[in-house]
Design an enzyme around this catalytic site. Sequence first.
Site: not given
Ligand code: 13P
Length: 253
Positions: A9-11, A97, A99, A169, A175, A215, A236-237
Amino acid sequence: MRKKIVAGNWKMNLDITEGAQLVNDIFNGSPQLDENKIVVIAPPYIHLTQTASQLAGMDFIYLGAQNCHQEASGAYTGEVSAAMLKSAEVAYVIIGHSERREYYKEDSAMLAKKVNQALVNGMQVIFCCGEPLEIRDANTQNAFVEKQIKEGIFHLSAEQFKNIVIAYEPIWAIGTGRTASAAQAQDMHAHIRSVVAAQYGAQTADDTSILYGGSCKPSNAGELFGNADVDGGLIGGAALKVADFLSIIAAMG
Ligand code: 13P
């Protein structure tokens, strides 16, 4: 047999050039995949058509979107429909998600409609759930996540449910660098599977891929994915760094 899945997930990261480069680098890393061990790449909308053409020659790497609108079409300035995503060759849509739940006030009723839109348009859903820190501290996370799942996806028929992937999650791990322990992930994933079994039966529960997100990185992916009920990750990251992403993919085994 349920699939193992690593989804990136590149966000809201990477411009068009950077996105093309990252997909190219993933391809050059030759990840070892098959029909039961797949990768999903979910870039921002603006990348989708470019990424779709890059993925055209790649087996077992699928295009994902990070959201879709809950209505089929209409006067919703700035929004993107599920039918549009399907026409851009999107195979998976991330829905719910944390967010989006938090910053865009997406509640369960809206998420259930989004899920319907994705399924009606022939895509698979990666449905996200997960508790905030205060719920974890109160040790009421199982009931919290169970409610999210029941409200978001349990209106589906057993046939429709075959197109659902669940991503757990925990918000306190997203993050933050603070990952759920392997035991915490396994406990929750087993709980989610039992909730699915109670609604749809043991076979459907056994066939449902449940991903961990928060993470996840090369140093912990192996331990997390080694759990019986953890079928991969939503990343994510670490999905933005090719070496890390390839290493997490390899951790699927
Ligand atoms: P991180 O891997 O950056 O913690 O993000 C997880 C995430 O929200 C994937 O959708």
